[in-house]
Motif scaffolding. Structure first.
Motif, PDB file in Angstrom:
ATOM      1  N   ALA A 660      18.985  57.198  69.292  1.00  0.00           N
ATOM      2  CA  ALA A 660      18.779  58.144  70.392  1.00  0.00           C
ATOM      3  C   ALA A 660      19.401  57.665  71.696  1.00  0.00           C
ATOM      4  O   ALA A 660      19.343  58.380  72.703  1.00  0.00           O
ATOM      5  N   THR A 661      20.044  56.509  71.697  1.00  0.00           N
ATOM      6  CA  THR A 661      20.638  55.970  72.913  1.00  0.00           C
ATOM      7  C   THR A 661      21.826  56.833  73.344  1.00  0.00           C
ATOM      8  O   THR A 661      22.664  57.201  72.509  1.00  0.00           O
ATOM      9  N   PRO A 662      21.929  57.184  74.641  1.00  0.00           N
ATOM     10  CA  PRO A 662      23.079  57.972  75.104  1.00  0.00           C
ATOM     11  C   PRO A 662      24.405  57.270  74.848  1.00  0.00           C
ATOM     12  O   PRO A 662      24.457  56.059  74.605  1.00  0.00           O
ATOM     13  N   ALA A 663      25.469  58.029  74.920  1.00  0.00           N
ATOM     14  CA  ALA A 663      26.790  57.492  74.604  1.00  0.00           C
ATOM     15  C   ALA A 663      27.182  56.329  75.504  1.00  0.00           C
ATOM     16  O   ALA A 663      27.903  55.417  75.082  1.00  0.00           O
ATOM     17  N   ASP A 664      26.720  56.355  76.750  1.00  0.00           N
ATOM     18  CA  ASP A 664      27.090  55.267  77.656  1.00  0.00           C
ATOM     19  C   ASP A 664      26.090  54.111  77.613  1.00  0.00           C
ATOM     20  O   ASP A 664      26.192  53.162  78.389  1.00  0.00           O
ATOM     21  N   GLY A 665      25.112  54.172  76.728  1.00  0.00           N
ATOM     22  CA  GLY A 665      24.146  53.083  76.572  1.00  0.00           C
ATOM     23  C   GLY A 665      22.846  53.292  77.311  1.00  0.00           C
ATOM     24  O   GLY A 665      21.874  52.567  77.067  1.00  0.00           O
ATOM     25  N   ALA A 669      21.799  49.620  79.093  1.00  0.00           N
ATOM     26  CA  ALA A 669      23.205  49.220  79.158  1.00  0.00           C
ATOM     27  C   ALA A 669      23.707  49.192  80.597  1.00  0.00           C
ATOM     28  O   ALA A 669      24.496  48.316  80.976  1.00  0.00           O
ATOM     29  N   HIS A 670      23.240  50.115  81.424  1.00  0.00           N
ATOM     30  CA  HIS A 670      23.637  50.112  82.831  1.00  0.00           C
ATOM     31  C   HIS A 670      23.227  48.816  83.523  1.00  0.00           C
ATOM     32  O   HIS A 670      23.853  48.381  84.496  1.00  0.00           O
ATOM     33  N   MET A 719      28.809  48.061  72.409  1.00  0.00           N
ATOM     34  CA  MET A 719      28.273  48.596  73.663  1.00  0.00           C
ATOM     35  C   MET A 719      28.205  47.512  74.731  1.00  0.00           C
ATOM     36  O   MET A 719      28.516  47.746  75.909  1.00  0.00           O
ATOM     37  N   GLU A 720      27.833  46.321  74.347  1.00  0.00           N
ATOM     38  CA  GLU A 720      27.764  45.218  75.305  1.00  0.00           C
ATOM     39  C   GLU A 720      29.146  44.899  75.872  1.00  0.00           C
ATOM     40  O   GLU A 720      29.293  44.715  77.098  1.00  0.00           O
ATOM     41  N   ARG A 721      30.128  44.864  75.017  1.00  0.00           N
ATOM     42  CA  ARG A 721      31.489  44.570  75.498  1.00  0.00           C
ATOM     43  C   ARG A 721      31.990  45.680  76.415  1.00  0.00           C
ATOM     44  O   ARG A 721      32.724  45.425  77.376  1.00  0.00           O
ATOM     45  N   ARG A 722      31.571  46.906  76.148  1.00  0.00           N
ATOM     46  CA  ARG A 722      31.976  48.022  77.003  1.00  0.00           C
ATOM     47  C   ARG A 722      31.529  47.805  78.439  1.00  0.00           C
ATOM     48  O   ARG A 722      32.212  48.208  79.387  1.00  0.00           O
TER      49      ARG A 722
END
Length: 975
Positions: A660-665, A669-670, A719-722
């Motif tokens: 369910a995590t959004p595409a940008d994390g 992630a932010h 995602m982390e590398r992004r």
């Protein structure tokens, strides 16, 4: 143990058999006309050297008989040996057949066992039998005189009774049996008394469980124990606590040297094991137990050097006390006089009004200085009183009171039949209040009868027991007056905490800096955090405090109440979502603080909350020259920021990333870019403080158990590398090469090199000192009740008066919503109760921060060797008091996951588990100002220990330089 104070008068006077020669060997097995060694001769190895032993005696007894007094060395290299002799101090821990942390005073010696004082390279663990649940009518904890008497009374009334005792056989210190290595066809009255109690309890049908350690009391009907290696949870209808007492600390220079023991510890060797670790024995302290030990040594062929009694010699003015003792128990008074006569006839000096000044030696004690005289010694036995073992009662929430006798101790509040304020819970004997063997016997009977009666069993009248309690208490009161002695002075160089080697000077420096409570001193210095759980230092620390602590001022008891092997406790539990505390109540238990006047105070910036975020904000503001007042309802730096597991997170956690995590994390992630920045700030804080703060950033590993988990790690790593985080997926071979201690079942890992961990206690104390050094003023013990706009900015109403400030920072973590409501803000901030577990020190197993995919876990190894285990397993919250507590099943589940990742944990014991309230938000910080509230700022974040410095720095920049807050972290994201 205090049972023996009165009990020492119970035996007939001991005298030397005619013609007996005093032995002068360095260490010896004692002789006696009737006591004979019957145990089979066996041999084991200690540090590679053969040790001869008798089957049935303890490892400590065998080593003592062989002249070995140094069993191990501390981290600092100091030698340690046998001290309390009853398993309470953990000074005698050794490694036995690869199992570390074994108490030599309790473990029987066996043929070919391998004993060392050092930790092994490979840990060993016994396979744990399945856990089980068990019910009973009455559960009695403690098998001394009080416990056996209670069990007898309840069982004779037909109640189903289970008695749990930690030793190889019930009896406690007073009624303990002779070691199985010896027999005595003509036992003395004390041995006969214990044998009669055990036999009567068994005849009544009570089940006596030996080698049974109660490690947790989670409710009156939920008692966790380890019985001969099996984890059992008891669910009794009534609970009787008869936990006994341990000897009070005698902190003088040199008291940690091998050869220095408690009087009870040496008596256990002499009386039960028939061993003395030296021939030149000095006995010092206060009370008749010392006289009894001196007579028992004489009877075994050892003439004590002297008996030093701290109390002044009784004068004619004491005749009223002696008369009262004679009326209450004439036999005890006669036997006390007979002991003095025996010592006088043997030429043993009893020196009244004299205390030890210091003890000297290198690898063992060799000299004792007292009253201007020096004594050459091999062994020194010390006793200055006793302290009830109240941990279980306090864990259940039973009220206590402080007794100002000797160094001071806590006594359990009960009625005349032993009932406490907790329904169904009784407390009796020396574990509730110090009264001696006769009080214990009568009080135990009263409690056993009362418990049975509450369960509708028929019981006989108990008037004789009530009279016996009254008589015994009158005798004991008079005895204490006769033996009244002043407390020993505590010099700065004296080690107070034996486990952590903390001196009085260190504690006094923290007190001078403003920390005045026991819990605050514990967190600041680690005093009381070792294996003994503060049993032999808390009373001394309390004496150093400016004001004696009240019962709520003592550090909260933690499960386990004694170190307990981890493996039998492990139980698989499903994953979960931690319950949220919508409006967490403020904690009712606060630290003791110096009184402050109620007055009006002024500051340019008021920071509310003294955790990692609040202190960091204050530090960076003050460092830039701002006038900062930090307000905390309690001590600063003492709440969740020191209750966490010390992880410095950089990667996404298992509950941060799913389908369910959004595409940008999303928010988690932010937040990723803030982690490395905050860790860099922690390193700068360490440099400014001049110490490493336990920081280690050698990378974090999130492990995968199967292909699905490894695939999830690959997506997470991308995602982390992004977001700019260095992240590498490792296969099984790479993982083994990097982290050999990780389980073979793990098929791979996500490795993030920037992750690590630090010591929260050291980190927060350093941050506090730096903030103060930069000019931050502290207002502690000030609850904020209201915040209003004013002409100058803001006016805060607190319990310590009003504070006017131009700007206000809300850094109150889980309580941020409460502060927000005071200014009309609806902040989406709640809290969760999370637990942390720490193991005993172990060999180096890992230098990484370890997590597991799809599991709740954070695991790392401290510099001390202990494994610190977290991961978000939740605890219990009491909304009426604001207190948190562990849940037994979550300790068990947390340990299971930990061993799944690092199997060596199976060979370790856990020292304690604790809880704290963690901030719950949407996984991103809430920073900066709020629309329509100029000068009011929020500084709130989950993962507060990692992100505290960067959250504080960004807040300071927003205030001082009007730096804009990233929209991902501002309140506007919720609009």
């Amino acid at each position: 143990m205090v049972s023996r104070v009165i009990g020492s008068f119970c035996n007939t006077a001991l005298s030397l058999p005619h013609g007996r020669q005093i032995c002068h060997a360095a260490a010896m097995r004692l002789t006696h006309p009737s006591i004979r060694p019957t145990g089979q001769a066996i041999s084991f190895r200690f540090n590679g050297q053969p040790i001869q032993a008798l089957q049935g005696e303890t490892v400590a007894a065998a080593l003592s008989a062989a002249g070995v007094t140094t069993f191990r060395h501390t981290l600092s290299g100091a030698p340690r040996g046998l001290f309390c002799g009853m398993g309470a101090c953990f000074d005698c821990v050794v490694t036995i057949d690869g199992r570390i942390g074994q108490r030599a005073c309790l473990i029987p010696a066996s043929e070919a066992m391998q004993v060392t004082g050092d930790d092994p390279a490979t840990l060993t663990a016994d396979p744990a039998p399945p856990q089980r649940q068990e019910g009973c009518d009455v559960l009695v904890i403690g098998g001394g005189v009080a416990g056996l008497s209670a069990a007898i009374a309840a069982a004779e009334a037909s109640a189903r009774v289970v008695l749990l005792d930690e030793r190889h056989a019930p009896g406690g210190q007073f009624a303990k049996p002779l070691s199985p290595s010896h027999t005595d066809p003509t036992p003395d009255s004390q041995f006969r008394f214990g044998a009669e109690l055990r036999a009567r309890a068994e005849r009544a049908g009570a089940r006596l469980e030996a080698d049974a350690m109660v490690w947790g009391a989670f409710a009156a009907t939920e008692i966790a124990a380890l019985v001969r290696g099996q984890s059992i949870t008891y669910h009794p209808r009534r609970l009787i606590l008869a936990t006994g007492a341990h000897e009070a600390p005698v902190p003088i220079p040199g008291w940690t040297l091998p050869g220095v023991m408690t009087t009870g510890g040496l008596q256990s060797l002499v009386r039960s094991q028939r061993v003395c670790p030296g021939s030149r024995v000095l006995i010092a302290g206060n009370g008749p137990l010392n006289l009894q030990l001196a007579c028992e040594l004489l009877a075994g062929g050892v003439k004590p050097v002297a008996v030093l009694e701290a109390a002044p010699r009784p004068t004619i003015g004491a005749w009223r006390d002696f008369a009262g003792m004679a009326r209450a128990a004439p036999d005890l008074l006669r036997n006390g006089a007979a002991m003095l006569r025996t010592l006088r006839q043997a030429g043993v000096d009893v020196v009244w009004g004299t205390t030890l000044d210091s003890l000297l030696g290198d690898d063992r004690v060799t000299q004792a200085d007292a009253g201007g005289r020096s004594y050459a010694v091999d062994v020194v036995a010390m006793n200055m009183g006793f302290q009830p073992e109240v941990g279980l009662a306090r864990a259940l929430g039973v009220p206590h009171r402080r007794v100002e006798r000797g160094p001071g101790y806590l006594s359990t509040e009960t009625d005349a039949e032993g009932r406490t304020a907790i329904p169904g819970v009784f407390a009796v004997g020396d574990g509730a209040y110090l009264g001696g063997a006769r009080v214990a016997a009568a009080a135990g009977r009263l409690a056993g009868l009362a418990a049975a009666r509450e369960l509708d069993f028929q019981t006989p009248p108990d008037r004789s027991a009530r009279r016996a309690v009254a008589r015994a208490e009158r005798f004991q009161d008079a005895l204490w007056r006769v033996f009244a002695a002043p407390p020993l002075p505590i010099t700065d160089a004296t080690i107070i905490c034996r486990c952590e080697e903390i001196t009085a000077a260190r504690l006094r420096s923290e007190i001078a800096a403003g920390l005045t409570s026991l819990p605050a001193l514990k967190k600041a210095t680690r005093a009381g955090m070792g294996r003994c759980q503060g049993r032999f230092c808390t009373a001394s620390i309390a004496r150093l405090c400016p004001t004696p602590p009240d019962p709520d001022g003592y550090a909260a008891p933690r499960a386990p109440l004694r170190p307990v092997p981890a493996a039998p406790l492990m139980r698989e539990a499903g994953e979960f979502t931690a319950p949220l505390l919508r409006h967490p109540a403020a904690p009712a238990r606060l630290h003791a603080l110096a009184p402050l006047p109620v007055e009006t105070r002024h500051a340019d910036i008021a920071v509310i909350g003294g955790g990692a975020v609040g202190l960091s904000t204050a530090y960076y503001l003050a460092q830039a020259g701002a006038d900062v007042l930090l307000i905390d309802r309690d001590e600063a730096a003492m709440a969740a920021s020191t209750a966490n597991a010390g992880s410095l997170h950089v990667q996404l956690l298992s509950y941060d990333f799913d389908d369910a995590t959004p595409a940008d994390g999303g928010p988690a992630a932010h937040t990723l870019p803030l982690g490395p920045r905050s860790i860099a700030l922690w390193k700068a804080i360490a440099a400014a403080a001049g110490e490493d703060l336990g920081l280690r950033t050698e990378g974090g590993l999130m492990l995968a158990e199967d292909a699905a988990g490894l695939d999830w790690l690959r997506r997470k790593s991308a995602m982390e590398r992004r977001w700019g985080i260095e992240s590498h997926i490792l296969g099984s071979n790479e993982l083994r090469a990097l982290a050999p201690a990780v389980s073979d079942r793990m098929v791979g890992a996500d490795f993030v090199p920037e992750e690590g961990y630090g010591d929260p206690l050291r980190g927060m104390m350093a941050l506090l000192r730096l903030a103060q050094g930069a000019g931050t003023r502290l207002l502690r013990g000030a609850e904020v009740h209201a915040i209003e706009r004013s002409a100058s900015g803001w006016s805060l109403t607190t319990s310590k008066g009003c504070v006017s400030a131009g700007r206000v920072v809300n850094a109150t973590g889980p309580w941020a919503a409460r502060i927000g409501r005071m200014v009309g803000l609806d902040l989406p901030v709640t809290g969760t109760v999370q637990q942390v577990i720490v193991s005993e020190p172990a060999p180096v197993l890992t230098r990484h921060l370890i997590a597991v995919a799809d599991r709740h876990l954070s695991l790392k190894q401290q510099a001390s060797g202990g494994l610190l285990i977290g991961g978000g397993w939740f605890g219990r919250f009491d909304p009426t008091t604001g207190r948190t507590a562990n849940l037994r099943e979550n300790i068990e589940g947390n340990l299971w996951v930990s061993a799944r990742a690092v199997p060596a944990l199976n060979g370790l014991s856990i020292l304690r588990a604790w809880t704290g309230i963690n901030t719950a938000i949407d996984r991103a910080p809430l920073l900066g100002g709020a629309p329509g509230l100029p000068g009011f700022y929020n500084a709130v974040t989950a993962n507060g220990y990692t992100l505290g410095p960067i959250a504080g720095q960004l807040t300071a920049e927003a205030i001082l330089r009007q730096e804009p807050i990233d929209p991902h972290y501002s309140i506007e994201r919720f609009n």
